[in-house]
Enzyme design. Structure first.
Site, PDB file in Angstrom:
ATOM      1  N   CYS A   1      20.977  43.545  34.161  1.00  0.00           N
ATOM      2  CA  CYS A   1      20.563  42.405  33.317  1.00  0.00           C
ATOM      3  C   CYS A   1      19.129  41.965  33.596  1.00  0.00           C
ATOM      4  CB  CYS A   1      21.531  41.243  33.500  1.00  0.00           C
ATOM      5  SG  CYS A   1      23.197  41.661  32.966  1.00  0.00           S
TER       6      CYS A   1
ATOM      7  N   HIS B   1      17.878  34.996  30.909  1.00  0.00           N
ATOM      8  CA  HIS B   1      18.936  35.958  30.589  1.00  0.00           C
ATOM      9  C   HIS B   1      20.177  35.169  30.177  1.00  0.00           C
ATOM     10  CE1 HIS B   1      21.949  38.960  30.844  1.00  0.00           C
ATOM     11  NE2 HIS B   1      22.443  38.527  31.976  1.00  0.00           N
TER      12      HIS B   1
ATOM     13  N   ASN C   1      26.842  37.904  26.652  1.00  0.00           N
ATOM     14  CA  ASN C   1      25.857  38.524  27.538  1.00  0.00           C
ATOM     15  C   ASN C   1      25.660  39.987  27.116  1.00  0.00           C
ATOM     16  OD1 ASN C   1      24.551  39.814  29.645  1.00  0.00           O
ATOM     17  ND2 ASN C   1      25.710  38.790  31.262  1.00  0.00           N
TER      18      ASN C   1
HETATM   19  N1  COA Z   1      40.546  32.528  30.176  1.00  0.00           N
HETATM   20  C1  COA Z   1      41.342  31.616  30.778  1.00  0.00           C
HETATM   21  N2  COA Z   1      41.372  31.436  32.102  1.00  0.00           N
HETATM   22  C2  COA Z   1      40.543  32.184  32.842  1.00  0.00           C
HETATM   23  C3  COA Z   1      39.673  33.138  32.288  1.00  0.00           C
HETATM   24  C4  COA Z   1      39.707  33.297  30.902  1.00  0.00           C
HETATM   25  N3  COA Z   1      38.904  34.178  30.263  1.00  0.00           N
HETATM   26  N4  COA Z   1      38.968  33.704  33.288  1.00  0.00           N
HETATM   27  C5  COA Z   1      39.360  33.143  34.430  1.00  0.00           C
HETATM   28  N5  COA Z   1      40.325  32.218  34.167  1.00  0.00           N
HETATM   29  C6  COA Z   1      41.033  31.380  35.108  1.00  0.00           C
HETATM   30  C7  COA Z   1      41.046  31.945  36.500  1.00  0.00           C
HETATM   31  O1  COA Z   1      42.089  32.900  36.649  1.00  0.00           O
HETATM   32  C8  COA Z   1      41.289  30.698  37.323  1.00  0.00           C
HETATM   33  O2  COA Z   1      42.661  30.385  37.269  1.00  0.00           O
HETATM   34  P1  COA Z   1      43.419  29.968  38.617  1.00  0.00           P
HETATM   35  O3  COA Z   1      42.719  28.717  39.088  1.00  0.00           O
HETATM   36  O4  COA Z   1      44.808  29.768  38.133  1.00  0.00           O
HETATM   37  O5  COA Z   1      43.246  31.112  39.551  1.00  0.00           O
HETATM   38  C9  COA Z   1      40.538  29.619  36.558  1.00  0.00           C
HETATM   39  O6  COA Z   1      40.363  30.138  35.229  1.00  0.00           O
HETATM   40  C10 COA Z   1      39.191  29.283  37.131  1.00  0.00           C
HETATM   41  O7  COA Z   1      38.535  30.507  37.405  1.00  0.00           O
HETATM   42  P2  COA Z   1      37.085  30.542  38.000  1.00  0.00           P
HETATM   43  O8  COA Z   1      36.715  31.965  38.294  1.00  0.00           O
HETATM   44  O9  COA Z   1      36.990  29.516  39.088  1.00  0.00           O
HETATM   45  O10 COA Z   1      36.263  30.009  36.736  1.00  0.00           O
HETATM   46  P3  COA Z   1      34.746  29.669  36.670  1.00  0.00           P
HETATM   47  O11 COA Z   1      34.577  28.277  36.261  1.00  0.00           O
HETATM   48  O12 COA Z   1      34.022  30.148  37.902  1.00  0.00           O
HETATM   49  O13 COA Z   1      34.262  30.566  35.463  1.00  0.00           O
HETATM   50  C11 COA Z   1      33.105  32.597  35.016  1.00  0.00           C
HETATM   51  C12 COA Z   1      34.376  31.966  35.547  1.00  0.00           C
HETATM   52  C13 COA Z   1      33.239  34.111  35.098  1.00  0.00           C
HETATM   53  C14 COA Z   1      32.908  32.179  33.563  1.00  0.00           C
HETATM   54  C15 COA Z   1      31.899  32.090  35.868  1.00  0.00           C
HETATM   55  O14 COA Z   1      32.175  32.244  37.231  1.00  0.00           O
HETATM   56  C16 COA Z   1      30.627  32.824  35.547  1.00  0.00           C
HETATM   57  O15 COA Z   1      30.108  32.740  34.460  1.00  0.00           O
HETATM   58  N6  COA Z   1      30.073  33.566  36.515  1.00  0.00           N
HETATM   59  C17 COA Z   1      28.874  34.341  36.284  1.00  0.00           C
HETATM   60  C18 COA Z   1      29.249  35.632  35.636  1.00  0.00           C
HETATM   61  C19 COA Z   1      28.078  36.314  35.008  1.00  0.00           C
HETATM   62  O16 COA Z   1      27.263  35.680  34.396  1.00  0.00           O
HETATM   63  N7  COA Z   1      28.026  37.634  35.137  1.00  0.00           N
HETATM   64  C20 COA Z   1      26.985  38.423  34.578  1.00  0.00           C
HETATM   65  C21 COA Z   1      25.712  38.155  35.281  1.00  0.00           C
HETATM   66  S1  COA Z   1      24.453  39.128  34.633  1.00  0.00           S
END
Ligand code: COA
Length: 329
Positions: free
Chosen positions: A109, A252, A282
């Site tokens: 990315c 990004h 993304n």
């Molecule tokens: N739909 C519903 N629930 C979801 C889900 C989805 N698509 N994805 C995860 N969950 C759930 C998890 O299982 C978790 O449930 P639990 O508490 O029962 O275990 C809960 O939601 C919270 O998960 P968490 O990982 O803490 O959520 P978050 O607020 O951190 O959001 C991301 C997750 C992936 C959106 C976030 O961490 C993020 O954007 N990270 C950066 C990723 C990124 O940008 N990657 C590319 C970089 S170039």
């Protein structure tokens, strides 16, 4: 060096959050509030990444008023080439840019930002006059569509920028920094599969292939909101530019919450934060040129505007560039 043209291309197929909820246990509300994404584009059977690159490039060439035969270099940032030996030569052929050397660069990315900075060196040192840089990815092909933590985030697309050498005193690229930290690479990767098959006698041969994208979302989130502001602050300080004098923040497009966190850190108002995550998700190396092209074409980004841009992601890798949009002369 000057940015004189932009173009972008997206696949026809739209996949909404509601449609993803038919595949995995998710829902539109969760994806929108946690990421800002409403839908994404996915390459279908009548399209290819090379087609998107070529379409985006043609728009950039047209805006720059260049003939393809005058392009000296085509540099494509991608992690998902149609051909592992190189996507850029295929795009060169599609464009008829017979005089351009064409090759790929991989930095996930951060790829587009790294390609921009790399291309700028050739233009600033006088080696080339006209360079086309492209950011393009088709991550849909490498997704685990049963993993709700990652499959909701990504989409496909391509964007291109035409860069021209100029004699003016102010180069469009005002400052930059690039960083890598392979020791933290495990939180986001797309590794080769290690599938060894008998070759001859007792010798084994590794059959080529890749697994799906593997991501620790929380670690990547923490990395982005810590490292991007720190690097941006360094570049602003080095260039003696205050955050208030920026016209646009062009990050990004990974997650709206990451964009907001970085903007808040510098007290940059939301109206100056470019975002189109809702429509595309993304698109990896494509997000920055896709966003820039949209904002140039709808008139938000104007000639002379000062833009702070940052790419970040797998590697881990991250970079910042401060530049001005000059547009076609
Ligand atoms: N739909 C519903 N629930 C979801 C889900 C989805 N698509 N994805 C995860 N969950 C759930 C998890 O299982 C978790 O449930 P639990 O508490 O029962 O275990 C809960 O939601 C919270 O998960 P968490 O990982 O803490 O959520 P978050 O607020 O951190 O959001 C991301 C997750 C992936 C959106 C976030 O961490 C993020 O954007 N990270 C950066 C990723 C990124 O940008 N990657 C590319 C970089 S170039």
């Amino acid at each position: 060096m000057s940015l004189v043209g932009s173009g972008s291309a997206i696949p026809a197929q739209i996949v909404t959050n509601d449609q993803l909820s038919l595949l995995v246990d998710t829902n539109d509300e969760w994806v929108r509030t946690r990421t800002g994404i409403r839908e994404r584009r996915i390459i279908g059977p009548d399209e290819s990444l090379a087609d998107l690159c070529s379409d985006a490039s043609k728009s950039a060439l047209e805006m720059a008023n260049w003939d393809a035969s005058n392009v000296d270099m085509i540099l494509i940032a991608t992690s998902t080439p149609d051909d592992l030996f190189g996507l850029a030569p295929k795009v060169q052929a599609k464009l008829g840019a017979a005089n351009a050397v064409a090759f790929d660069l991989t930095a996930a990315c951060s790829g587009f930002l790294f390609a921009f900075i790399t291309a700028a060196q050739f233009l600033q040192n006088g080696s080339f006059k006209r360079v086309l840089i492209i950011g393009a990815d088709q991550l849909s092909g490498w997704m685990d569509w049963s993993d709700r933590r990652s499959c909701v985030l990504f989409g496909d697309g391509a964007g291109a920028i035409a860069l021209e050498a100029i004699d003016q005193t102010e180069d469009a690229l005002i400052g930059f920094k690039m960083k890598s930290d392979g020791s933290r690479g495990d939180c986001l990767n797309l590794p080769q599969t290690r599938n060894f098959v008998p070759l001859v006698g007792s010798h084994l041969n590794q059959k080529g292939g890749f697994s799906n994208i593997q991501m620790n979302g929380q670690e990547v989130y923490k990395f982005a909101v810590r490292e991007v502001p720190a690097l941006l602050e360094k570049v602003l300080n080095n260039c003696e530019i205050s955050p208030e004098s920026l016209d646009w923040l062009l990050l990004h497009q990974a997650n709206q919450r990451i964009l907001n966190a970085v903007a808040d850190r510098f007290a940059i108002p939301q109206q100056k934060v470019l975002t189109n995550l809702a429509n595309y998700g993304n698109t990896s190396a494509a997000t920055i040129p896709l966003m820039l092209d949209e904002a140039v074409r709808d008139g938000r980004v104007e000639k002379g505007n000062l833009i702070a841009s940052s790419g970040f992601g797998a590697g881990l890798s991250w970079g910042v560039a401060l530049f001005r949009w000059h547009g076609p002369s």
